[in-house]
Write an enzyme that holds these catalytic residues in place. Structure first.
Site, mmCIF file in Angstrom:
data_model
loop_
_atom_site.group_PDB
_atom_site.id
_atom_site.type_symbol
_atom_site.label_atom_id
_atom_site.label_comp_id
_atom_site.label_asym_id
_atom_site.label_seq_id
_atom_site.Cartn_x
_atom_site.Cartn_y
_atom_site.Cartn_z
ATOM 1 N N MET A 55 -110.048 31.255 -26.749
ATOM 2 C CA MET A 55 -111.466 31.393 -26.435
ATOM 3 C C MET A 55 -112.183 30.047 -26.393
ATOM 4 S SD MET A 55 -114.281 33.715 -28.442
ATOM 5 C CE MET A 55 -115.946 33.900 -27.794
ATOM 6 N N TYR A 56 -111.665 29.044 -27.091
ATOM 7 C CA TYR A 56 -112.331 27.747 -27.134
ATOM 8 C C TYR A 56 -112.107 27.024 -25.811
ATOM 9 C CZ TYR A 56 -112.083 28.806 -32.158
ATOM 10 O OH TYR A 56 -112.157 29.407 -33.391
ATOM 11 N N GLY A 57 -113.060 27.188 -24.902
ATOM 12 C CA GLY A 57 -112.955 26.534 -23.600
ATOM 13 C C GLY A 57 -111.980 27.212 -22.666
ATOM 14 N N ASN A 61 -109.329 23.795 -25.038
ATOM 15 C CA ASN A 61 -109.169 23.218 -26.365
ATOM 16 C C ASN A 61 -107.698 23.026 -26.693
ATOM 17 O OD1 ASN A 61 -109.343 23.420 -29.604
ATOM 18 N ND2 ASN A 61 -111.345 22.836 -28.791
#
Length: 279
Positions: A55-57, A61
């Site tokens: 989900m991070y980027g 990420n």
């Protein structure tokens, strides 16, 4: 002083103070060098546990960590999370624990991180629309296939953790937890009883640690920062606690890492323990 290491799943040693990579900037190309520098500095400081997620980027990420650190030091664990995906049509993020989606996310993570096996994979959120047995069964199959080493959960209740453990071995839990927010104390207690790693996120209430007078007073007595006091308290509070404070700043990273050397006396610990009850 509390122990400085913990064996995740009983066999994977890491330093107890980790690094959360969520805040590393990845959206603009000009930010990439600073993100890489922070990740490399974390390893230089002796951090052996780095947390990221699909989900991070949308995978960016994971990619920046690979660019910064691959080939990885032998003692470095990069753990990632799956189960939250972005709609190709709307761009919105949503829970998706369907087995086919989890399998695809794992394959993407393996490619982005440039590894053949994810030593610790965590389910980012339990998808209420998919039976938990199906979600964890898919991760168990990936473990049995050699793509995953150990399985963890994130943002679960004690009841969900107990249900999950009936399906598959659980090596870690990643829940919101800090000095002034102890909602998940029952989950932490369950993790302690089963020797499951507990990775608290939002470890210092997003920069508001110094708002509490008692925290500021203890920090002044120790010649430390409020953030360092909060991290030291987490490490002292439970032997299974593996805080993963995140930052995009090398200066803040160094401040956070130094908290591992901060010793709390029983008197100081008691004063800090009382803060949540006074909230």
């Amino acid at each position: 002083m509390p122990s400085t290491t913990f064996r995740i799943g009983g066999d994977l040693p890491v330093g107890r103070l980790g690094f959360g990579a969520m805040h590393l900037p990845t959206e603009k190309p000009e930010d990439r060098p600073s993100a890489i520098a922070v990740a490399r500095r974390a390893v230089d400081l002796g951090i052996t546990l780095i947390d990221t997620a699909h989900m991070y980027g949308a995978g960016a990420n994971e990619e920046v960590l690979a660019e910064a650190l691959h080939p990885y030091p032998k003692n470095l664990l990069i753990t990632t999370k799956v189960g939250v995906v972005r709609s190709a049509e709307t761009g919105e993020w949503a829970l998706n624990g369907r087995p086919e989606s989890l399998r695809a996310e794992v394959d993407h993570a393996l490619r982005r991180l440039r590894v053949d096996r994810l030593e610790l994979l965590q389910l980012h959120r339990v998808d209420p629309e998919t039976p938990l047995a199906d979600q964890l069964g898919a991760l168990r199959d990936l473990r049995d296939a050699g793509k995953v080493g150990r399985i963890g959960l994130s943002e679960v209740t004690a009841a969900e953790l107990a249900e999950a453990r009936e399906i598959v071995d659980i090596a870690s839990v990643q829940n919101r937890y800090n000095l002034t927010d102890r909602e998940h104390e029952p989950v932490l207690a369950a993790c302690e009883a089963a020797d499951i790693a507990f990775l608290p996120w939002r470890t210092v209430a997003w920069g508001k640690a110094g708002d509490r007078e008692e925290v500021a007073a203890v920090a002044a007595e120790l010649d430390a920062t409020p953030t360092q006091v909060c991290l030291a308290w987490l490490l002292d509070h439970s032997p299974v606690m593996l805080p993963i404070p995140g930052t995009s700043s090398i200066a803040h990273l160094e401040e956070n890492t130094a908290a591992a050397d901060l010793a709390l006396t029983p008197e100081l610990r008691a004063r800090l323990d009382g803060i949540a009850g006074a909230a």
